[in-house]
Scaffold this motif. Sequence first.
Motif, PDB file in Angstrom:
ATOM      1  N   GLY A   1       0.802  -1.222   0.000  1.00  0.00           N
ATOM      2  CA  GLY A   1       0.000   0.000   0.000  1.00  0.00           C
ATOM      3  C   GLY A   1       0.829   1.264   0.000  1.00  0.00           C
ATOM      4  O   GLY A   1       1.680   1.465  -0.873  1.00  0.00           O
ATOM      5  N   ARG A   2       0.620   2.056   1.050  1.00  0.00           N
ATOM      6  CA  ARG A   2       1.209   3.391   1.179  1.00  0.00           C
ATOM      7  C   ARG A   2       2.728   3.410   1.029  1.00  0.00           C
ATOM      8  O   ARG A   2       3.301   4.284   0.402  1.00  0.00           O
ATOM      9  N   GLY A   3       3.391   2.478   1.665  1.00  0.00           N
ATOM     10  CA  GLY A   3       4.841   2.379   1.489  1.00  0.00           C
ATOM     11  C   GLY A   3       5.658   3.411   2.250  1.00  0.00           C
ATOM     12  O   GLY A   3       6.771   3.746   1.836  1.00  0.00           O
ATOM     13  N   SER A   4       5.141   3.896   3.375  1.00  0.00           N
ATOM     14  CA  SER A   4       5.914   4.925   4.092  1.00  0.00           C
ATOM     15  C   SER A   4       7.182   4.342   4.715  1.00  0.00           C
ATOM     16  O   SER A   4       8.208   5.036   4.799  1.00  0.00           O
ATOM     17  N   ASN A   5       7.160   3.096   5.133  1.00  0.00           N
ATOM     18  CA  ASN A   5       8.398   2.480   5.655  1.00  0.00           C
ATOM     19  C   ASN A   5       9.417   2.283   4.528  1.00  0.00           C
ATOM     20  O   ASN A   5      10.617   2.500   4.732  1.00  0.00           O
TER      21      ASN A   5
ATOM     22  N   ARG B   1       7.766   5.942  14.958  1.00  0.00           N
ATOM     23  CA  ARG B   1       8.885   5.137  15.472  1.00  0.00           C
ATOM     24  C   ARG B   1       9.312   4.066  14.472  1.00  0.00           C
ATOM     25  O   ARG B   1      10.489   3.727  14.371  1.00  0.00           O
ATOM     26  N   GLU B   2       8.334   3.526  13.744  1.00  0.00           N
ATOM     27  CA  GLU B   2       8.666   2.532  12.710  1.00  0.00           C
ATOM     28  C   GLU B   2       9.646   3.130  11.711  1.00  0.00           C
ATOM     29  O   GLU B   2      10.587   2.467  11.271  1.00  0.00           O
ATOM     30  N   HIS B   3       9.410   4.412  11.379  1.00  0.00           N
ATOM     31  CA  HIS B   3      10.266   5.072  10.382  1.00  0.00           C
ATOM     32  C   HIS B   3      11.674   5.303  10.923  1.00  0.00           C
ATOM     33  O   HIS B   3      12.578   5.634  10.159  1.00  0.00           O
TER      34      HIS B   3
HETATM   35  C1  GRF Z   1       2.933  -0.374   9.140  1.00  0.00           C
HETATM   36  O1  GRF Z   1       2.281   0.010  10.310  1.00  0.00           O
HETATM   37  C2  GRF Z   1       3.587  -1.711   9.306  1.00  0.00           C
HETATM   38  O2  GRF Z   1       4.073  -1.929  10.587  1.00  0.00           O
HETATM   39  C3  GRF Z   1       2.434  -2.652   9.038  1.00  0.00           C
HETATM   40  O3  GRF Z   1       1.715  -2.055   8.003  1.00  0.00           O
HETATM   41  C4  GRF Z   1       1.938  -0.643   8.011  1.00  0.00           C
HETATM   42  C5  GRF Z   1       2.499  -0.292   6.669  1.00  0.00           C
HETATM   43  O4  GRF Z   1       2.646   1.072   6.477  1.00  0.00           O
HETATM   44  N1  GRF Z   1       2.920  -3.981   8.759  1.00  0.00           N
HETATM   45  P1  GRF Z   1       3.462   1.620   5.237  1.00  0.00           P
HETATM   46  O5  GRF Z   1       2.906   0.954   3.986  1.00  0.00           O
HETATM   47  O6  GRF Z   1       4.901   1.314   5.436  1.00  0.00           O
HETATM   48  O7  GRF Z   1       3.182   3.094   5.215  1.00  0.00           O
END
Ligand code: GRF
Length: 207
Positions: free
Chosen positions: A10-14, A173-175
């Motif tokens: 999807g969005r791919g923000s990570n 925090r994930e980022h």
């Molecule tokens: C994140 O919260 C990740 O931990 C989960 O799905 C979401 C994906 O977000 N598995 P993004 O696509 O990276 O914006």
Amino acid sequence: MKRIVILISGRGSNMRAIVQHCVAEGWPARVVAVIANRPDAAGLAFAAEHGIVTVVVDHKAYATRDAFDTALAAAIDMHRPDLVVLAGFMRILGADFARHYEGRMLNIHPSLLPAFPGLRTHRRAIEAGCKLAGATVHFVTAELDHGPIVVQAAVTVLPGDNEETLAARVLEREHAIYPLAVRWFVEDRLRLAHGIVTHADGAAQWL
Ligand code: GRF
């Protein structure tokens, strides 16, 4: 130069955070392809704009999970990756697929594993009255949202938090932790023994 393939849904923000840190910090690595299982994955546009090869392996085009896994592995392996990064990739992958990438595939999950594998993690954390929530980067094994933990980030659950507000704080925090984990991998700083991941220089594996 290590070769990284990133899988998104999807969005791919990570994925974006990893690409940006890789370039800005001059990692000995390059994101060589971004692969999505949905043609409408928004993150594909960012990857293409940054000159990264984009590929769609649409799961709807395959009759069985195995057939999809086989096609996906072929698309990945064409790019000869040292590391495969699952970044919001929302398909369950089979045991053979997990074994094929053992020790060289990472995932991020929005909970403090082993608590709350699966979906709706933030809602479940709030409903359970958790005072801390967070995210985990781990090596992928055949078991869903399970595997040797590389790094974790914790955030406090605030009174009045709902699924969206908590998710937004965790995502921030994930980022931070996903680029960190990928950097450690490509710089060969991670040691994996008996299911436990340590950092070669003893860096703190939490945030
Ligand atoms: C994140 O919260 C990740 O931990 C989960 O799905 C979401 C994906 O977000 N598995 P993004 O696509 O990276 O914006």
